[in-house]
Design an enzyme around this catalytic site. Structure first.
Site, PDB file in Angstrom:
ATOM      1  N   GLU B  81       0.853  -1.192   0.000  1.00 39.79           N
ATOM      2  CA  GLU B  81       0.000   0.000   0.000  1.00 39.79           C
ATOM      3  C   GLU B  81       0.888   1.240   0.000  1.00 39.79           C
ATOM      4  O   GLU B  81       0.454   2.321   0.367  1.00 39.79           O
ATOM      5  CB  GLU B  81      -0.955  -0.003   1.190  1.00 39.79           C
ATOM      6  CG  GLU B  81      -0.303  -0.028   2.549  1.00 39.79           C
ATOM      7  CD  GLU B  81      -1.341   0.008   3.670  1.00 39.79           C
ATOM      8  OE1 GLU B  81      -1.835  -1.056   4.017  1.00 39.79           O
ATOM      9  OE2 GLU B  81      -1.640   1.106   4.168  1.00 39.79           O
ATOM     10  N   CYS B 113      -2.812  -4.750   4.825  1.00 36.64           N
ATOM     11  CA  CYS B 113      -1.670  -5.565   5.273  1.00 36.64           C
ATOM     12  C   CYS B 113      -1.706  -7.006   4.754  1.00 36.64           C
ATOM     13  O   CYS B 113      -0.784  -7.767   5.036  1.00 36.64           O
ATOM     14  CB  CYS B 113      -1.592  -5.557   6.795  1.00 36.64           C
ATOM     15  SG  CYS B 113      -1.259  -3.931   7.487  1.00 36.64           S
ATOM     16  N   HIS B 237      -0.450 -11.964  11.801  1.00 34.93           N
ATOM     17  CA  HIS B 237      -0.133 -10.581  11.424  1.00 34.93           C
ATOM     18  C   HIS B 237       0.177  -9.763  12.673  1.00 34.93           C
ATOM     19  O   HIS B 237      -0.474  -9.922  13.706  1.00 34.93           O
ATOM     20  CB  HIS B 237      -1.286  -9.961  10.637  1.00 34.93           C
ATOM     21  CG  HIS B 237      -1.080  -8.496  10.383  1.00 34.93           C
ATOM     22  ND1 HIS B 237       0.016  -8.018   9.698  1.00 34.93           N
ATOM     23  CD2 HIS B 237      -1.808  -7.405  10.759  1.00 34.93           C
ATOM     24  CE1 HIS B 237      -0.055  -6.700   9.651  1.00 34.93           C
ATOM     25  NE2 HIS B 237      -1.144  -6.303  10.290  1.00 34.93           N
TER      26      HIS B 237
END
Lengths: 131, 348
Positions: B81, B113, B237
């Site tokens: 991103e 993400c 994550h």
């Protein structure tokens, strides 16, 4: 650098490709149309070694236009392990840490930007070896 | 529903890269008067680094690790991103730099993400179907955090690249199955032409991160007939230190399972690179036969869960690339002034 000129050179700048004279074996980077050693025009692509030794270096504190935001930066002559001398920036090190004879490896970095809307030029610089 | 491949697909090579600048959380506190320490420190790019240079470094290491011919790579997908160009793919620059052009597919993925693991799914499908021999998925970011915002502590820079191949090619970890869980959840976003993202503060927790991560992880394990005890390692994550630990404990994993891949305290949240970096750090210490669960999270929102079984090749494959720990330890501390210059926060 114009966009067409940058485009013509990307493959060589991204992958550190020079040329070797098929007559005398001399290696050049950047590429040459004629061998500077024997005058032959028979040259072929040669993938340069990506590891070398700092021969000499200096710190640029008053950079030319387009490089202002990178200052201070280090410019060095690096002798690659195949004997080719390249003029390059050395990154990920402070000027006070630089030493002639130190080993360095190729790193892929931004070289220059044509303002905020133009092309971004990428290519090789060198850094202390990561190991 | 679990996704399984027609043919056995695995990781042939992987590579990581983390810029060497570090900004301590305590330095952010010094400037803005906060007291939080969601991580110890985060990685910051040099002035001449961006998501493309990070992606290229990872890709070059992955090719070295995989010992394959770049011309055999049929797809290069970059999840990020932090695209330096709004229009012009990072993937073409990466493909050109590693020598995979011109007979190659290339594109950029965006899913906050989890863009990197979204690229995993595409590469796995392409390789399994036989459309390409090898496919490369990269997650790389130079994440944005508004000054004084909670994200400024953690928004970091780094990434990892993976090359997928199909048996009988040598693989170091085979995919057992994957599971994706996606809903429309506005927990974090960045509008076009905006410099910084916005987020829903506490809303980013239970209905967003935990709901998706835990649902994807449990969904995959149920379909595989496995339990946390069947996995040697797990990677979740890592937006901060607390979230992946809480998710792991909720599902039933102990610290031993997640510690090797828990890089966020020392690197920060590398966004699309986060789960991929954690998986790389885990593979660095894994042994043949180990089973690894990797679960990404992307705001917006969704999670991809993968189960990999480590193969003998991981021990037979002498490394030509540095492990993640080398990049974590290779660092240079910067203060907030230099950080502001490097991240383009000054108006000249």
């Amino acid at each position: 650098m114009s966009v067409p000129r940058y485009w013509r050179e990307t493959r060589y700048r991204y992958r550190l490709i020079g040329e070797m004279c098929t007559e005398c074996g001399a290696i050049f980077f950047p590429r040459r149309a004629v061998c500077l050693k024997c005058g032959s025009v028979e040259l072929e692509e040669y993938k340069l070694k990506e590891i070398g030794t700092v021969a000499t270096w200096t710190t640029i504190r008053n950079p030319p236009e387009g490089y202002e935001k990178y200052a201070p930066y280090i410019v060095a002559l690096v002798e690659l392990d195949d004997g080719v001398m390249v003029l390059t920036q050395v990154v990920d090190i402070e000027p006070e840490e630089m030493k002639t004879g130190m080993r360095v490896e190729a790193a892929f970095r931004k070289v220059k930007e044509d303002g905020s809307s133009g092309i971004i030029e990428y290519g090789f610089k060198f850094r202390p070896i990561i190991e | 529903m679990i996704m399984k491949t027609v043919n056995t697909v695995g990781i042939v090579g992987y590579g990581a890269y983390i810029p060497m600048n570090r900004l301590r959380a305590s330095e952010v506190n010094r400037v803005w008067g906060g007291s939080g320490t969601p991580i110890e420190e985060k990685s910051v790019t040099a002035m001449d680094e961006d998501a493309v240079t990070i992606a290229v470094e990872c890709a070059r290491y992955a090719v070295k690790r995989g010992k394959i011919a770049p011309k055999d790579i049929g797809a290069v997908y970059v999840g990020t991103e932090s695209k330096p160009y709004a229009v012009k793919p990072c993937g073409t620059i990466v493909a050109e730099s590693i020598g995979a052009t011109p007979n190659v597919m290339a594109a950029d993925y965006e899913f906050a993400c989890k863009a990197g693991t979204e690229a995993f799914q595409t590469c796995i499908g392409l390789v399994s179907s036989g459309m390409v021999r090898y496919a490369m998925a990269i997650g790389a970011d130079t994440a944005q955090g508004r000054p004084a915002d909670a994200l400024e502590y953690t928004a970091a820079c780094g990434g990892a690249a993976y090359i997928f191949g199909r048996k009988p090619d040598r693989t170091i970890a085979d995919l057992e199955g994957s599971y994706s869980f996606v809903t429309d959840t506005p927990d974090f976003w960045r509008r076009g032409r905006e410099m910084y993202p916005r987020h829903g503060s506490r809303f980013t927790g239970e209905p967003a991160y935990f709901h998706h991560v835990i649902s994807a992880a449990k969904g995959l394990m149920e379909e595989l007939g496995t339990e946390p005890g069947d996995f040697t390692y797990a990677v979740f994550h890592q937006p901060n230190t607390k979230f992946p630990i809480k998710a792991a404990r909720t599902i039933g994993f102990g610290m031993d399972a997640i510690k090797p891949g828990l890089v966020v305290p020392f690197v920060g949240n590398t966004y699309a690179g986060s789960t991929l970096l954690g998986l790389a750090a885990t593979l660095d210490v894994a042994s043949p036969g180990d089973r690894i669960l990797a679960v990404s999270y992307g705001s917006g929102a969704g999670s991809d869960a993968f189960s990999f079984i480590v193969q003998d090749e991981i021990a037979n494959n002498p490394r030509l690339d540095p492990p993640v720990s080398v990049f974590i330890n290779r660092k240079r501390y910067i203060d907030y002034s230099l950080y502001s210059k490097l991240r383009g926060k000054f108006i000249k």
